[in-house]
Design a protein around this motif. Structure first.
Motif, PDB file in Angstrom:
ATOM      1  N   THR A 116       0.859  -1.183   0.000  1.00 43.40           N
ATOM      2  CA  THR A 116       0.000   0.000   0.000  1.00 43.40           C
ATOM      3  C   THR A 116       0.897   1.237   0.000  1.00 43.40           C
ATOM      4  O   THR A 116       2.123   1.130   0.159  1.00 43.40           O
ATOM      5  CB  THR A 116      -0.880   0.039   1.270  1.00 43.40           C
ATOM      6  N   GLY A 118       0.642   3.551   2.328  1.00 45.15           N
ATOM      7  CA  GLY A 118       0.977   3.759   3.735  1.00 45.15           C
ATOM      8  C   GLY A 118       2.211   2.974   4.150  1.00 45.15           C
ATOM      9  O   GLY A 118       2.895   3.330   5.101  1.00 45.15           O
ATOM     10  N   PHE A 160      -5.490  -9.609   5.036  1.00 45.93           N
ATOM     11  CA  PHE A 160      -5.732  -8.333   4.363  1.00 45.93           C
ATOM     12  C   PHE A 160      -4.468  -7.488   4.321  1.00 45.93           C
ATOM     13  O   PHE A 160      -3.502  -7.756   5.022  1.00 45.93           O
ATOM     14  CB  PHE A 160      -6.850  -7.512   5.012  1.00 45.93           C
ATOM     15  N   ILE A 161      -4.501  -6.461   3.476  1.00 46.62           N
ATOM     16  CA  ILE A 161      -3.345  -5.567   3.362  1.00 46.62           C
ATOM     17  C   ILE A 161      -3.739  -4.107   3.532  1.00 46.62           C
ATOM     18  O   ILE A 161      -2.934  -3.224   3.269  1.00 46.62           O
ATOM     19  CB  ILE A 161      -2.609  -5.730   2.008  1.00 46.62           C
ATOM     20  N   SER A 162      -4.977  -3.832   3.955  1.00 49.66           N
ATOM     21  CA  SER A 162      -5.330  -2.422   4.140  1.00 49.66           C
ATOM     22  C   SER A 162      -5.617  -2.143   5.611  1.00 49.66           C
ATOM     23  O   SER A 162      -6.195  -2.960   6.322  1.00 49.66           O
ATOM     24  CB  SER A 162      -6.531  -2.030   3.284  1.00 49.66           C
ATOM     25  N   ALA A 164      -7.699  -0.040   6.806  1.00 49.30           N
ATOM     26  CA  ALA A 164      -9.132   0.104   7.073  1.00 49.30           C
ATOM     27  C   ALA A 164      -9.765  -1.256   7.377  1.00 49.30           C
ATOM     28  O   ALA A 164     -10.741  -1.355   8.101  1.00 49.30           O
ATOM     29  CB  ALA A 164      -9.828   0.766   5.887  1.00 49.30           C
ATOM     30  N   GLU A 165      -9.205  -2.304   6.804  1.00 51.61           N
ATOM     31  CA  GLU A 165      -9.748  -3.641   7.055  1.00 51.61           C
ATOM     32  C   GLU A 165      -9.099  -4.300   8.274  1.00 51.61           C
ATOM     33  O   GLU A 165      -9.784  -4.915   9.081  1.00 51.61           O
ATOM     34  CB  GLU A 165      -9.526  -4.543   5.835  1.00 51.61           C
ATOM     35  N   GLY A 215      -6.189  11.239  10.267  1.00 54.06           N
ATOM     36  CA  GLY A 215      -6.421  10.344   9.134  1.00 54.06           C
ATOM     37  C   GLY A 215      -5.342  10.450   8.069  1.00 54.06           C
ATOM     38  O   GLY A 215      -5.433   9.845   7.013  1.00 54.06           O
ATOM     39  N   ARG A 268      -9.056   1.305  13.018  1.00 55.78           N
ATOM     40  CA  ARG A 268      -8.838   0.872  11.641  1.00 55.78           C
ATOM     41  C   ARG A 268      -8.995   2.057  10.679  1.00 55.78           C
ATOM     42  O   ARG A 268      -9.968   2.188   9.973  1.00 55.78           O
ATOM     43  CB  ARG A 268      -9.814  -0.261  11.279  1.00 55.78           C
ATOM     44  N   GLU A 269      -8.007   2.921  10.704  1.00 55.63           N
ATOM     45  CA  GLU A 269      -7.874   4.014   9.740  1.00 55.63           C
ATOM     46  C   GLU A 269      -9.046   4.978   9.699  1.00 55.63           C
ATOM     47  O   GLU A 269      -9.381   5.509   8.632  1.00 55.63           O
ATOM     48  CB  GLU A 269      -7.617   3.447   8.327  1.00 55.63           C
ATOM     49  N   THR A 270      -9.688   5.206  10.831  1.00 56.00           N
ATOM     50  CA  THR A 270     -10.751   6.212  10.854  1.00 56.00           C
ATOM     51  C   THR A 270     -10.299   7.493  11.548  1.00 56.00           C
ATOM     52  O   THR A 270     -11.004   8.497  11.500  1.00 56.00           O
ATOM     53  CB  THR A 270     -11.991   5.685  11.602  1.00 56.00           C
ATOM     54  N   GLY A 271      -9.134   7.445  12.193  1.00 57.60           N
ATOM     55  CA  GLY A 271      -8.675   8.622  12.935  1.00 57.60           C
ATOM     56  C   GLY A 271      -9.497   8.865  14.198  1.00 57.60           C
ATOM     57  O   GLY A 271      -9.416   9.927  14.799  1.00 57.60           O
ATOM     58  N   MET A 272     -10.307   7.876  14.603  1.00 58.73           N
ATOM     59  CA  MET A 272     -11.213   8.067  15.743  1.00 58.73           C
ATOM     60  C   MET A 272     -10.649   7.512  17.056  1.00 58.73           C
ATOM     61  O   MET A 272     -11.297   7.590  18.092  1.00 58.73           O
ATOM     62  CB  MET A 272     -12.566   7.391  15.478  1.00 58.73           C
TER      63      MET A 272
END
Lengths: 303, 226
Positions: A116, A118, A160-162, A164-165, A215, A268-272
């Motif tokens: 990716t 990232g 997986f490789i992301s 977000a997942e 994010g 998972r990549e939401t910045g939350m």
């Protein structure tokens, strides 16, 4: 593709007495109907882009699009020139190169996703620094990219490789495993040793969350690419020394799937959550997005 | 297999900062533009999940605009794409949606212009790879990694065989296909991923079939492997 798991991949290599990179090149040609030369050329082009990104981040450092990061690769290189490093010169160079490519990425420069954006610094950091150190020709590195691609293909289809997942373990973790396995092969290790290197590396990043501040692919992504390159060197050295991944690498990939699936959305990549929601992380976001259009229009222009 | 080859792992060559939120977003925009078949005048883009939370930081807005302008993922004009889109008369708006989507990076694009409107839903699944999951209410699941033909047609016995027969006759090999329909003998969408690009005359023949209302071609393979 005739392999779905790393153990099948190693078995293919043993049966046909070929390297992982060689198997991947032939399989890719069959899969796409292109001849091997075309497929090879595409990968060689990608390696050129990686080398250019290493160079650009060090020689023409620019701030990231947000203005939050930039210049760390150059800082590390300058420090290396003036002092005795703890890592030693070679590992420190891999670190600097990985930071460099990640910084180019953050400035909206051109990179190759591996796997990716990232995690785009780890493989070039390891590959380009080792090429300089050992005087390898490009061909060796291009075949190494095919090897790392074969490993990533197995990880991606079984886990997986992301971020977000599956969190950062899926991005940076996968890239470290791919770099470690390929490096083991390039240094003369057997396919079985290369597969052990993948498992050793992946075990070290299990559970790593994806928690970028605002994010943005910057904090902590850039330094994690630097750390990732160094970890890949360590995993390859262990595998070449004969250290085995007692839990087989394919089973470690399943653990990554299990852990990523259980990870809450906020990691998972939401910045939350995570670093993004620390007092300082929140302040940075406020400063960045509080001002009108900051996210959209600000930033360096490296090319 | 979600990831089909080595270049879905090593690659694409792209402008940063995120393969899922920048390169993947561009790819969804580009697929939508090709399905729509022309430059849209209005693009209403609704973002879900991680896309919605982080799109500005990742330049996803620039990437969607670049995709709708049909740029490649490593085109250095991406950073100026929103301005370039505006200059070509394309009005793009972004809103955040809430929805029960199965993937954390999902987007819904409503494109209109020239008296037409398409609604396309897609997800970015990592490393710049995407899936398109809905086209105008038809449930689909295709990746545009190879040339992809969309045939909008009325359902009748034998129609799918005729379309695939035409492709076979033209020397086109099918890697994946799916059909969804609104009702029995009603409106249907057939999606076919092929190993080769279709010739203009073959497309014209399919377009000319009596039950075919429209076709779309998403062929992003022109620049070598994508």
């Amino acid at each position: 593709m005739k392999f779905k798991t790393l153990s099948e991949l190693a078995a293919c290599c043993q049966e046909e007495e070929k390297t992982i990179g060689r198997i991947m090149l032939s399989e890719q040609a069959i899969e796409t109907g292109q001849d091997e030369e075309q497929v090879y050329r595409q990968m060689a082009e990608y390696y050129e882009i990686m080398k250019e990104a290493v160079r650009r981040g060090l020689d023409e450092p620019v701030p990231s699009r947000s203005g939050l990061t930039g210049g760390d690769a150059r800082r590390v290189r300058q420090y290396m020139e003036g002092s005795e490093t703890s890592l030693g010169r070679e590992a420190c160079m891999a670190l600097a190169y990985a930071l460099s490519v990640s910084e180019v990425n953050a400035s909206m420069g051109r990179i190759v996703a591996t796997p990716t954006a990232g995690s785009c610094g780890i493989i070039p950091g390891v590959f380009v620094s080792l090429q300089e150190r050992f005087g390898w020709d490009d061909n060796k590195l291009v075949m190494g990219l095919f090897a790392s691609g074969a490993i990533g293909y197995v990880i991606a289809n079984n886990s997986f490789i992301s971020g977000a997942e599956g969190g950062c373990q899926a991005e940076v973790g996968s890239a470290i495993g791919m770099a470690a396995g390929a490096l083991t092969e390039m240094r003369g290790g057997t396919p079985v040793q290369a597969v052990h290197a993948v498992g050793l590396a992946l075990k070290n990043s299990l559970g790593l969350i994806c928690d970028p501040v605002g994010g943005l692919v910057e904090i902590p992504c850039i330094v994690r690419n630097g750390f990732g390159a160094v970890t890949a060197l360590a995993a390859a050295d262990m595998a070449l020394a004969g250290v085995r991944s007692v839990i087989p690498s394919d089973e470690v990939i399943q653990v990554m799937l299990e852990v990523g699936g259980a990870m809450p959305d906020k990691h998972r990549e939401t910045g939350m959550g995570g670093l993004a929601q620390t007092p300082t992380g929140k302040r940075i976001i406020r400063d960045l997005y509080g001002k009108k259009n900051t996210g959209n229009n600000k930033g360096g222009s490296p090319q | 297999m979600r990831f089909k080859d080595v270049f879905s792992i090593i690659g694409p060559s792209m402008v940063g900062p995120s393969s899922s939120h920048t390169a993947g977003a561009l790819r969804i925009g580009r697929a939508a533009r090709r399905i729509f078949g022309q430059r849209p005048e209005i693009a209403e883009i609704m973002l879900y999940g991680s896309f919605a939370e982080t799109y500005i930081g990742h330049g996803s807005d620039l990437a969607f605009a670049a995709g709708l302008l049909d740029f490649e993922a490593d085109d250095m004009r991406i950073r100026d794409s929103l301005l370039l889109a505006e200059e070509t008369g394309m009005h793009i708006s972004f809103t955040k949606g809430k929805g029960p989507f199965s993937h954390p990076n999902t987007v819904r694009l409503k494109l209109s212009g020239g008296g037409r409107e398409d609604v396309i839903v897609g997800s970015s699944i990592g490393g710049g790879n995407i899936v398109v999951t809905d086209v105008n209410g038809f449930e689909v699941n295709f990746t545009v990694r190879t040339p992809t033909l969309l045939v909008f047609h009325r359902d009748r016995p034998g129609i799918v065989a005729e379309i695939t027969g035409l492709l076979g006759g033209g020397g086109i090999n099918i890697g994946f296909m799916e059909v969804d329909r609104k009702s029995r003998l009603g409106d249907a969408l057939t999606v076919i991923e092929t190993d080769e690009s279709l010739s203009e005359s073959l497309m014209e023949t399919i377009r000319g079939m009596q039950e075919v209302t429209r076709i779309g071609i998403v062929d992003l393979t022109a620049k070598g492997v994508v």
